[in-house]
Design an enzyme around this catalytic site. Sequence first.
Site, mmCIF file in Angstrom:
data_model
loop_
_atom_site.group_PDB
_atom_site.id
_atom_site.type_symbol
_atom_site.label_atom_id
_atom_site.label_comp_id
_atom_site.label_asym_id
_atom_site.label_seq_id
_atom_site.Cartn_x
_atom_site.Cartn_y
_atom_site.Cartn_z
ATOM 1 N N HIS A 262 0.817 -1.209 0.000
ATOM 2 C CA HIS A 262 0.000 0.000 0.000
ATOM 3 C C HIS A 262 0.854 1.263 0.000
ATOM 4 C CE1 HIS A 262 -3.183 -2.546 2.320
ATOM 5 N NE2 HIS A 262 -3.251 -2.746 1.017
ATOM 6 N N HIS B 62 5.726 5.640 -0.358
ATOM 7 C CA HIS B 62 6.601 4.475 -0.312
ATOM 8 C C HIS B 62 5.787 3.237 0.026
ATOM 9 C CE1 HIS B 62 6.207 5.806 3.857
ATOM 10 N NE2 HIS B 62 6.306 4.527 4.156
#
Length: 287
Positions: free
Chosen positions: A138, A227
């Site tokens: 995610h 990230h």
Amino acid sequence: MDALIASYGDASSDDSDTDTPNPPPPQTSNSQASSTTLLPPPPLFLLEPPNSLGNMESLQIGQAARVRTFPHVEGNYALHVYIPVYIPSTPKKDLALFLKKVTSLLPSLHVVDVDVPLNSLCKDDQKLAQVALGREFHISLGRTVPIRVHQIDSVVAMLRQKLQFQRRYLIDFSKWEVFVNDDHTRTFLSMEVITGGLAEITKQIEVVNEVYRLHNLPEFYKDPRPHISLAWALGDISDSLKRIIEEEMKRVNVRGSLQKCIFTSKFSGIECKIGQKTYKICKVQDD
């Protein structure tokens, strides 16, 4: 996997409601791979109710990543808005080799979410690829925050209205990075987006911030660093992990295999998870 800044108030966690709502129907998620490995202690999701907010890592730029602990309150559900990411098959071999090398020097690393020790997977390439690299990751577009049951429909409807049409774009994960939560209880090995896709993700974060603002929820962090995180370890071992990564990247570069990008993923949509239920937020249009 995933960076970090100032603290925000828990605006909605103080709400009280005497009624006990029925929790949203459970939904199977691909974000957690199954494993038969037994760990002491077991993963947090086995210890907490399905709609519990539990311990959640919120990453933000400027300082270390924050770990916020939300007590379980009846009527509160954890809200998380994110871009699902899957690692393509081609770079998995190189990523597996990298993880093996780092884990051989730092055996305390665990797979994010699954909480399986990485060194227990390194002897089986197929299991390493499946458990550590083959699941859903995610990119967070907003903080994971508690919301009340009566806010769910409004939040989802507004996210869909403001993000309904999104162009497909490429996301380049170009940099290995290390993040630490604010109280230095966990360190994360992550891959950061610093070039391709950064502008688009930043705009999407701004839209999610607007929806959060309208619902009196704490906004995302200033200067966010998109990230995904692959692994974690207990405590603040950032110095050791950074040194290992730097040395490994130097070794790779000496071999003449320097790459500008670790891997590239196609943006495939935005999802919103509330409790155990996942909502599709947007349609993706190809140019």
